[in-house]
Design an enzyme around this catalytic site. Structure first.
Site, PDB file in Angstrom:
ATOM      1  N   GLU A  86       0.886  -1.329  -0.039  1.00  0.00           N
ATOM      2  CA  GLU A  86      -0.129  -0.024   0.043  1.00  0.00           C
ATOM      3  C   GLU A  86       0.950   1.250  -0.056  1.00  0.00           C
ATOM      4  OE1 GLU A  86      -3.215  -0.109   2.935  1.00  0.00           O
ATOM      5  OE2 GLU A  86      -3.421   1.957   2.684  1.00  0.00           O
ATOM      6  N   LYS A 282      -6.965  -1.553  11.508  1.00  0.00           N
ATOM      7  CA  LYS A 282      -6.411  -1.749  10.306  1.00  0.00           C
ATOM      8  C   LYS A 282      -5.238  -0.844   9.926  1.00  0.00           C
ATOM      9  CE  LYS A 282      -6.226  -1.690   5.528  1.00  0.00           C
ATOM     10  NZ  LYS A 282      -5.367  -0.886   4.871  1.00  0.00           N
ATOM     11  N   ASP A 298       5.248 -14.217  11.127  1.00  0.00           N
ATOM     12  CA  ASP A 298       3.629 -14.520  10.859  1.00  0.00           C
ATOM     13  C   ASP A 298       2.670 -13.503  11.133  1.00  0.00           C
ATOM     14  OD1 ASP A 298       1.303 -15.776  10.650  1.00  0.00           O
ATOM     15  OD2 ASP A 298       1.679 -17.588  11.496  1.00  0.00           O
ATOM     16  N   HIS A 395      -3.161  10.410   0.127  1.00  0.00           N
ATOM     17  CA  HIS A 395      -3.182   9.171  -0.249  1.00  0.00           C
ATOM     18  C   HIS A 395      -3.206   9.102  -1.874  1.00  0.00           C
ATOM     19  CE1 HIS A 395      -5.318   5.518   2.126  1.00  0.00           C
ATOM     20  NE2 HIS A 395      -4.090   5.941   2.619  1.00  0.00           N
TER      21      HIS A 395
HETATM   22  C1  MEV Z   1      -5.728   2.973   5.240  1.00  0.00           C
HETATM   23  O1  MEV Z   1      -5.006   1.567   4.863  1.00  0.00           O
HETATM   24  C2  MEV Z   1      -5.619   3.122   6.654  1.00  0.00           C
HETATM   25  C3  MEV Z   1      -6.654   4.150   7.343  1.00  0.00           C
HETATM   26  O2  MEV Z   1      -7.938   3.973   6.537  1.00  0.00           O
HETATM   27  C4  MEV Z   1      -6.521   3.995   8.681  1.00  0.00           C
HETATM   28  C5  MEV Z   1      -7.641   5.055   9.484  1.00  0.00           C
HETATM   29  O3  MEV Z   1      -8.581   5.303   8.840  1.00  0.00           O
HETATM   30  O4  MEV Z   1      -7.283   5.162  10.430  1.00  0.00           O
HETATM   31  C6  MEV Z   1      -6.252   5.337   6.695  1.00  0.00           C
END
Ligand code: MEV
Length: 446
Positions: A86, A282, A298, A395
């Protein structure tokens, strides 16, 4: 079964035969064979190693191996290796590292490193008798596994405890031997599973010889013996802290205090809302997984454990917390993870080996602190963007090259695009329009 697509004994085919079998599913098989083979490493010995990491290997799957530089952690500066696809993750962690480097950097500590394994068994008997005899069984389990544990003990680890757990309220006759281990610098899966399988066989033999039990009570059915990836006591904490006013000012003239307030609300939302908590966590695993993968660990185990831990109080919640007490901004990540720096891929994969070397060949504990730090760094960067500029600006800037590659942009087009999109909003359609205009212009000029 007579489906012509079934290939009996696929795993027995040679690598080339496997490639050809796969390529036959495409319109231009020869082209696919060539393409798959082009990912082979020129060093045949190394390629063989890669092939043997898994089964039915037909090619190498490339992932970017990148660096988060300037990570000041517990007073030491690290260059942290990452493996992730990513685009904005490494940049976000690097930005955080830079942000915190002149504010004391990151701090981390390992709270504990206990790992867990279980022998799940069914036994129908008088519980009191088993409980009474359990200290004897426990002694036998520890004594009769020294052939497995001796080495680990020499390194300072081994079996820490074994408990008998009554699970009969959930399932008739269901008990566990629940053991805790210290596996030092190894992740320890093989060690733990070997101990557990030995426990299972000792349990069966032992119970048969105990006169206290009736003939029926001498029957025990071992269902399975396996480590648990839930290791809430293999726990690390990473944090950053500075006076609120030292946070500086943010995009659009947002003050440090306004930022701290909004940031705290953002964490609170992740603490109370499962939809947000999942995305929030995430983002933390964007950083943790990247380090875990780059260091040959892992990531499935690490993630499964973290998400289970995030639900430990009955509701899935944020793994990070923030405090604004005493005029201090304190942002903390507490996360379980079982990592190893010996065994597994650590000495087999050349980039894993280099990655660990780059970190100064850390202990497992030090690696836990590094991985947690990058998780915290990514979460900080995400929340900082989300609560100030929004996430898409950064992003999409990072994603620009991927979109340009999609249009097979030349180096010259890329350079022009990067310049142009410094002042324009990046989206798939704006990049397409840019490329079309560029190419139209070139044709026109030509
Ligand atoms: C993107 O990979 C991760 C985010 O969505 C995490 C978040 O929203 O805190 C930017």
């Amino acid at each position: 079964m007579s489906n012509s697509n079934i290939i009996p004994g696929f795993s027995k085919l040679s690598k080339e035969e496997k490639i050809r079998a796969v390529a036959s599913h495409f319109e231009h098989p020869e082209q696919v064979v060539k393409e798959l083979m082009s990912f082979n490493h020129p060093n045949a010995e190394l390629q063989k190693k890669f092939d043997e990491f898994s089964e039915n290997t037909i090619a190498n799957y490339y992932f970017p191996f990148g660096i988060v530089p300037n990570v000041l952690l517990n007073g030491k500066v690290y260059m942290v290796p990452t493996a992730i696809e990513e685009s904005s993750v490494v940049a976000a962690a690097a930005k955080s590292a830079k942000f915190w480097a002149d504010k004391g950097g990151f701090k981390a500590e390992v709270i504990d490193t206990r790992k867990v394994g279980q022998v799940h068994f069914i036994w129908h008997g008088e519980k009191r008798k088993l409980e009474e005899k359990f200290p004897e069984l426990k002694h036998s389990l520890i004594q009769n596994t020294t052939h497995i544990t001796a080495n680990m003990q020499q390194r300072g680890g081994g079996i820490l405890d074994i408990k008998l757990v009554d699970m009969t309220m959930h399932e008739p006759g269901y008990y566990q031997l629940k053991a805790e281990f210290d596996t030092c610098d190894s992740m320890g899966a093989n060690f733990i599973n070997s101990c557990l399988e030995e426990f299972a066989s000792i349990l069966k033999d032992w119970i048969e010889t105990q006169t206290i039990f009736t003939e029926e009570e001498k029957q025990v059915q071992v269902i399975m013996s396996i480590l648990s990836n839930y290791t809430p006591d293999c726990l690390v904490k990473a944090w950053v802290q500075c006076p609120i006013d030292d946070l500086g000012t943010f995009d659009g003239g947002m003050t440090a205090r306004e930022f701290a307030w909004k940031f705290q609300k953002a964490v609170k939302i992740a603490q109370v809302d499962v939809y947000r908590a999942t995305t929030h966590n995430k983002g933390i695993y964007n950083g943790i997984d990247a380090v875990v993968l780059a260091t040959g660990n892992d990531f499935r185990a690490v993630e499964a454990c973290g998400h289970a831990y995030a639900s430990r109080n009955g509701q899935y919640t944020s793994l990070t917390d923030v405090s604004l007490e005493n005029d201090l901004f304190t942002f903390t990540l507490t996360v379980p993870m079982a990592l190893g720096v010996v065994g597994g891929l650590t000495s087999l994969h050349p980039l894993v080996k280099r990655g660990l070397e780059l970190l100064g060949n850390p202990s497992a504990k030090e690696l836990m602190m590094i991985a947690a730090t990058i998780g915290l760094a990514n979460n900080f960067a995400a929340l900082k963007s989300l609560t100030t500029t929004g996430i898409q600006k950064g992003h999409m800037k990072m994603h620009l090259l991927n979109i340009l590659n999609h249009f097979d942009a030349t180096e010259e087009e890329k350079e022009k695009a990067v310049e142009f999109f410094k002042h324009h909003k990046v989206s798939f359609s704006t990049v397409r329009d840019f490329i079309t205009a560029e190419r139209g212009q070139m044709i026109h000029q030509g």
